[in-house]
Design a protein around this motif. Structure first.
Motif, PDB file in Angstrom:
ATOM      1  N   HIS A  47     -49.702  10.607 -19.828  1.00  0.00           N
ATOM      2  CA  HIS A  47     -51.108  10.891 -19.515  1.00  0.00           C
ATOM      3  C   HIS A  47     -51.983  10.640 -20.734  1.00  0.00           C
ATOM      4  CE1 HIS A  47     -54.725  12.553 -17.940  1.00  0.00           C
ATOM      5  NE2 HIS A  47     -54.638  13.714 -18.565  1.00  0.00           N
ATOM      6  N   HIS A  48     -53.010   9.809 -20.550  1.00  0.00           N
ATOM      7  CA  HIS A  48     -54.013   9.590 -21.581  1.00  0.00           C
ATOM      8  C   HIS A  48     -55.199  10.484 -21.250  1.00  0.00           C
ATOM      9  CE1 HIS A  48     -56.999   6.668 -23.720  1.00  0.00           C
ATOM     10  NE2 HIS A  48     -56.619   7.649 -24.522  1.00  0.00           N
ATOM     11  N   ASP A  49     -55.352  11.529 -22.007  1.00  0.00           N
ATOM     12  CA  ASP A  49     -56.377  12.538 -21.737  1.00  0.00           C
ATOM     13  C   ASP A  49     -57.721  12.099 -22.322  1.00  0.00           C
ATOM     14  OD1 ASP A  49     -57.639  14.858 -21.003  1.00  0.00           O
ATOM     15  OD2 ASP A  49     -56.802  16.070 -22.627  1.00  0.00           O
ATOM     16  N   HIS A  50     -58.220  10.983 -21.768  1.00  0.00           N
ATOM     17  CA  HIS A  50     -59.463  10.414 -22.294  1.00  0.00           C
ATOM     18  C   HIS A  50     -60.100   9.541 -21.222  1.00  0.00           C
ATOM     19  CE1 HIS A  50     -62.239   8.857 -25.357  1.00  0.00           C
ATOM     20  NE2 HIS A  50     -62.052   7.658 -24.826  1.00  0.00           N
ATOM     21  N   ASP A  51     -61.351   9.795 -20.932  1.00  0.00           N
ATOM     22  CA  ASP A  51     -62.071   9.043 -19.897  1.00  0.00           C
ATOM     23  C   ASP A  51     -62.742   7.828 -20.536  1.00  0.00           C
ATOM     24  OD1 ASP A  51     -63.391   8.142 -17.691  1.00  0.00           O
ATOM     25  OD2 ASP A  51     -64.720   9.866 -17.470  1.00  0.00           O
ATOM     26  N   ILE A  62     -50.411  12.657 -23.799  1.00  0.00           N
ATOM     27  CA  ILE A  62     -49.500  13.729 -23.419  1.00  0.00           C
ATOM     28  C   ILE A  62     -48.239  13.080 -22.869  1.00  0.00           C
ATOM     29  CG2 ILE A  62     -49.133  15.731 -21.939  1.00  0.00           C
ATOM     30  CD1 ILE A  62     -52.185  16.106 -21.896  1.00  0.00           C
ATOM     31  N   VAL A  63     -47.121  13.303 -23.534  1.00  0.00           N
ATOM     32  CA  VAL A  63     -45.878  12.671 -23.102  1.00  0.00           C
ATOM     33  C   VAL A  63     -45.226  13.507 -22.005  1.00  0.00           C
ATOM     34  CG1 VAL A  63     -45.595  11.636 -25.377  1.00  0.00           C
ATOM     35  CG2 VAL A  63     -44.387  13.771 -24.828  1.00  0.00           C
ATOM     36  N   THR A  64     -44.231  12.911 -21.369  1.00  0.00           N
ATOM     37  CA  THR A  64     -43.615  13.495 -20.175  1.00  0.00           C
ATOM     38  C   THR A  64     -42.104  13.351 -20.251  1.00  0.00           C
ATOM     39  OG1 THR A  64     -43.932  11.360 -19.087  1.00  0.00           O
ATOM     40  CG2 THR A  64     -45.632  13.027 -18.714  1.00  0.00           C
ATOM     41  N   LYS A  65     -41.432  13.916 -19.279  1.00  0.00           N
ATOM     42  CA  LYS A  65     -39.965  13.912 -19.261  1.00  0.00           C
ATOM     43  C   LYS A  65     -39.427  12.480 -19.302  1.00  0.00           C
ATOM     44  CE  LYS A  65     -36.002  15.688 -16.653  1.00  0.00           C
ATOM     45  NZ  LYS A  65     -35.567  16.437 -15.438  1.00  0.00           N
ATOM     46  N   ASN A  66     -38.419  12.266 -20.115  1.00  0.00           N
ATOM     47  CA  ASN A  66     -37.706  10.981 -20.241  1.00  0.00           C
ATOM     48  C   ASN A  66     -38.535   9.882 -20.906  1.00  0.00           C
ATOM     49  OD1 ASN A  66     -35.493  12.089 -18.886  1.00  0.00           O
ATOM     50  ND2 ASN A  66     -36.195  11.350 -16.894  1.00  0.00           N
ATOM     51  N   ARG A  91     -52.962  19.787 -30.075  1.00  0.00           N
ATOM     52  CA  ARG A  91     -51.976  20.835 -29.795  1.00  0.00           C
ATOM     53  C   ARG A  91     -51.171  20.490 -28.527  1.00  0.00           C
ATOM     54  NH1 ARG A  91     -52.357  25.951 -31.649  1.00  0.00           N
ATOM     55  NH2 ARG A  91     -54.596  25.681 -32.024  1.00  0.00           N
ATOM     56  N   ARG A  92     -51.886  20.063 -27.482  1.00  0.00           N
ATOM     57  CA  ARG A  92     -51.198  19.735 -26.232  1.00  0.00           C
ATOM     58  C   ARG A  92     -50.299  18.513 -26.415  1.00  0.00           C
ATOM     59  NH1 ARG A  92     -54.081  20.392 -20.506  1.00  0.00           N
ATOM     60  NH2 ARG A  92     -53.615  22.530 -21.124  1.00  0.00           N
ATOM     61  N   CYS A  93     -50.757  17.551 -27.198  1.00  0.00           N
ATOM     62  CA  CYS A  93     -49.949  16.367 -27.475  1.00  0.00           C
ATOM     63  C   CYS A  93     -48.643  16.736 -28.170  1.00  0.00           C
ATOM     64  CB  CYS A  93     -50.759  15.397 -28.342  1.00  0.00           C
ATOM     65  SG  CYS A  93     -49.823  13.987 -28.979  1.00  0.00           S
ATOM     66  N   VAL A  94     -48.736  17.490 -29.255  1.00  0.00           N
ATOM     67  CA  VAL A  94     -47.535  17.843 -30.021  1.00  0.00           C
ATOM     68  C   VAL A  94     -46.609  18.729 -29.197  1.00  0.00           C
ATOM     69  CG1 VAL A  94     -46.680  19.035 -32.071  1.00  0.00           C
ATOM     70  CG2 VAL A  94     -48.700  17.571 -32.231  1.00  0.00           C
ATOM     71  N   GLU A  95     -47.166  19.676 -28.474  1.00  0.00           N
ATOM     72  CA  GLU A  95     -46.337  20.556 -27.647  1.00  0.00           C
ATOM     73  C   GLU A  95     -45.570  19.762 -26.596  1.00  0.00           C
ATOM     74  OE1 GLU A  95     -49.038  23.464 -26.153  1.00  0.00           O
ATOM     75  OE2 GLU A  95     -49.024  24.656 -28.000  1.00  0.00           O
ATOM     76  N   SER A  96     -46.214  18.726 -26.047  1.00  0.00           N
ATOM     77  CA  SER A  96     -45.508  17.914 -25.052  1.00  0.00           C
ATOM     78  C   SER A  96     -44.365  17.129 -25.703  1.00  0.00           C
ATOM     79  CB  SER A  96     -46.487  16.970 -24.355  1.00  0.00           C
ATOM     80  OG  SER A  96     -46.935  15.924 -25.207  1.00  0.00           O
ATOM     81  N   ILE A  97     -44.570  16.662 -26.938  1.00  0.00           N
ATOM     82  CA  ILE A  97     -43.504  15.943 -27.644  1.00  0.00           C
ATOM     83  C   ILE A  97     -42.317  16.867 -27.884  1.00  0.00           C
ATOM     84  CG2 ILE A  97     -42.873  14.879 -29.847  1.00  0.00           C
ATOM     85  CD1 ILE A  97     -45.762  13.763 -29.950  1.00  0.00           C
ATOM     86  N   LEU A  98     -42.584  18.065 -28.373  1.00  0.00           N
ATOM     87  CA  LEU A  98     -41.509  19.014 -28.669  1.00  0.00           C
ATOM     88  C   LEU A  98     -40.758  19.435 -27.410  1.00  0.00           C
ATOM     89  CD1 LEU A  98     -43.390  21.277 -31.255  1.00  0.00           C
ATOM     90  CD2 LEU A  98     -41.624  19.566 -31.745  1.00  0.00           C
ATOM     91  N   LYS A  99     -41.446  19.487 -26.292  1.00  0.00           N
ATOM     92  CA  LYS A  99     -40.829  19.961 -25.049  1.00  0.00           C
ATOM     93  C   LYS A  99     -40.106  18.852 -24.295  1.00  0.00           C
ATOM     94  CE  LYS A  99     -41.823  22.524 -20.804  1.00  0.00           C
ATOM     95  NZ  LYS A  99     -42.857  23.273 -20.019  1.00  0.00           N
ATOM     96  N   TYR A 100     -40.644  17.641 -24.309  1.00  0.00           N
ATOM     97  CA  TYR A 100     -40.122  16.609 -23.412  1.00  0.00           C
ATOM     98  C   TYR A 100     -39.385  15.472 -24.117  1.00  0.00           C
ATOM     99  CZ  TYR A 100     -42.903  18.915 -19.850  1.00  0.00           C
ATOM    100  OH  TYR A 100     -43.420  19.848 -18.973  1.00  0.00           O
ATOM    101  N   THR A 101     -39.140  15.597 -25.424  1.00  0.00           N
ATOM    102  CA  THR A 101     -38.348  14.590 -26.131  1.00  0.00           C
ATOM    103  C   THR A 101     -36.932  15.127 -26.265  1.00  0.00           C
ATOM    104  OG1 THR A 101     -40.327  13.948 -27.365  1.00  0.00           O
ATOM    105  CG2 THR A 101     -38.222  13.111 -28.159  1.00  0.00           C
ATOM    106  N   ARG A 102     -36.033  14.573 -25.472  1.00  0.00           N
ATOM    107  CA  ARG A 102     -34.663  15.063 -25.414  1.00  0.00           C
ATOM    108  C   ARG A 102     -33.689  13.898 -25.556  1.00  0.00           C
ATOM    109  NH1 ARG A 102     -36.793  19.012 -26.367  1.00  0.00           N
ATOM    110  NH2 ARG A 102     -36.945  20.988 -25.233  1.00  0.00           N
ATOM    111  N   GLY A 103     -32.532  14.191 -26.153  1.00  0.00           N
ATOM    112  CA  GLY A 103     -31.465  13.203 -26.247  1.00  0.00           C
ATOM    113  C   GLY A 103     -31.684  12.146 -27.303  1.00  0.00           C
TER     114      GLY A 103
END
Length: 502
Positions: free
Chosen positions: A248-252, A131-135, A56-68
């Motif tokens: 961010h790789h949410d895995h230890d 988890i992806v991020t801006k740009n 859920r957090r992965c997909v939400e980050s894609i939808l929020k931070y994939t622009r242009g």
């Protein structure tokens, strides 16, 4: 495409024929730009098996931070049993496609299904603990667009190996996104070419996917990324890590999160063997991941030429050569001439994927190769005292340097812990010839050769703390030395790394 009885009709009326070109890569680009007209630029594939909250957090980050960027969202449920499918069905995104696999048959099976199903110009695989991020995506695409020979790109990340980690510290998800947004400024100086990639997220050009085919099912265990890296390079394309882009790789992974360590180790060993079987004895770790930690080019002289020339001698598949190139790039020198000389035929093909010129010959023919050539940087991959005629080899390498050029080499410590234990009665398998020469004696040779400056780094043996304590106790009890710490440092030194300036 329409079916009419036994005839298939392929409607190409809306497509434009490709433009002819004498350049292989330009021709491919022309074909795919026309064939994919109207398609999304990228297919972002999220591969998920359970771990719903992370998905859920992965997909939400894609939808929020994939622009242009126009993108297709390809959601692959690999036999999850925790509501992943229902979550995918609930996502509100217009250009969405779901692949539901009823039973988990492994990540390779799911990835290959996705590769048969994507529509974009690029294929981006995202595992569900990323988890992806801006740009993030625009930065990676900018790297692709800089060079038609780039075929595979991955961002820097947290919790990743292979020197791809970006040390961005944070204490919350919100702080991570804020720091990533400030960090993710496109900077070509931070794009690093590599021999091998570890991919939390990776992007492939469609033409590369068509050229190399689907993932090899023989790597059901591990090393599928190593195999993918080799296939991309050997098809004529570069691998790049964009260290200007943090995700961010949410895995230890360092502490084996969600893994049975015995099973994981068995999987690693099986995958490593599979890789060696496929590539005729080539070892992804020792031949492709031979990073030299002592290899620091230091300050660049102000009068350095615009395009430095780099030579690697027995640098395996070329990683140390690329280390120098990437450090030069960090300093704003975007181009470098790349040369390779190897005595091992198994490295010839892979060196050709990273070097402009490659020669395979006996080491006693190195002088012929070096005739009328000069280099700004030379790196010797094997320890210098594993070669016969050590002084002659040094003279050849130093003679091939430009004024103020730099030679990197290692000296195997012939007075290390293995030698100490041999004196104590232990025996070890002799893997290769080593000239018995101390660091002090080697330094005297450098003085005779009129070396101007020399920086020396100790490269330690890997030894656990309990073994170190036992060694210290043995030295103290023997009373053979008054300076136990200096003796320890010498015994625990595997090699000495030298940065020699002519």
């Amino acid at each position: 495409m329409e079916e009419n009885g036994q005839m298939r009709v392929v409607n190409t009326d809306h497509l434009t024929p490709p433009t002819a070109s004498n350049d292989l890569y330009a021709s491919r680009k022309s074909v795919y730009e026309r064939l994919l007209s109207g398609m999304p630029e990228v297919t972002i594939c999220v591969l998920a098996y359970n771990r719903l909250e992370k998905t859920r957090r992965c997909v939400e980050s894609i939808l929020k931070y994939t622009r242009g960027v126009t993108y297709e969202l390809l959601l692959v449920d690999n036999g999850s049993e925790d509501g992943t499918l229902e979550y995918f069905q609930s996502i509100q995104y217009q250009n969405k496609k779901i692949l539901h696999i009823t039973k988990n048959l492994g990540a390779l099976y799911a990835t290959n299904l996705a590769m048969r199903s994507f529509s974009g110009r690029y294929f981006a695989l995202v595992i569900n603990d990323a988890i992806v991020t801006k740009n993030w995506l625009s930065n990676l695409l900018r790297c692709f667009e800089s060079d038609p020979k780039i075929g595979m790109v991955t961002p820097g990340a947290s919790n990743v190996s292979n020197l791809q980690e970006i040390p961005l510290s944070f204490s919350s998800y919100e702080e991570m996104q804020q720091k990533a947004a400030a960090y993710n400024q496109s900077d070509p100086r931070k794009w690093e070419q590599r021999v091998r990639l570890v991919a939390i997220i990776y992007l492939l050009k469609r033409e590369v996917v068509d050229l190399i085919g689907l993932d090899d099912p023989g790597f059901f265990h591990d090393f599928e990324e190593d195999d993918l890296s080799a296939r991309v390079r050997r098809s004529g394309y570069k691998l790049m890590v964009c260290m200007d882009t943090f995700i961010h790789h949410d895995h230890d992974f360092r502490h084996g999160e969600e893994k049975d360590q015995a099973q994981f180790q068995a999987s690693i060993e099986a995958g490593r063997k599979n890789f060696m079987d496929k590539y005729h004895g080539l070892d992804s770790w020792s031949d492709m991941s031979n990073y030299e930690m002592y290899l620091d080019i230091g300050p660049i002289p102000g009068k350095r030429k615009d395009k430095p020339e780099i030579l690697g001698v027995d640098a395996m598949c070329g990683t140390p050569i690329l280390q120098i190139k990437n450090q030069l790039r960090r300093n704003g020198m975007m181009e470098a001439g790349m040369w390779g000389f190897t005595t091992q035929a198994k490295h010839f093909c892979d060196l050709q994927t990273v070097c402009d010129h490659v020669t395979c010959d006996r080491i006693d023919r190195l002088g012929d190769f070096l005739e009328n050539k000069v280099f700004d940087y030379i790196v010797l991959g094997n320890a210098v005292n594993t070669y016969a005629e050590l002084p002659r080899l040094l003279r050849l390498l130093l003679g091939a340097l430009r004024p103020s050029g730099t030679l990197f080499l290692k000296l195997r410590n012939s007075l290390d812990i293995a030698a100490y234990l041999t004196i104590m009665g232990r025996s070890f398998q002799l893997n290769e010839f080593v000239t018995m020469i101390s660091a002090e004696q080697f330094n005297q040779i450098l003085e005779l050769l009129k070396v101007q400056a020399c920086n020396i780094t100790r490269i330690p043996h890997q030894m656990d703390e309990q073994s170190k304590k036992a060694l210290r106790a043995a030295l103290e009890n023997s009373r053979l030395t008054a300076d136990v710490q200096t003796a320890m440092d010498g015994l625990l030194t595997s090699e000495y790394g030298y940065r020699i300036t002519k």
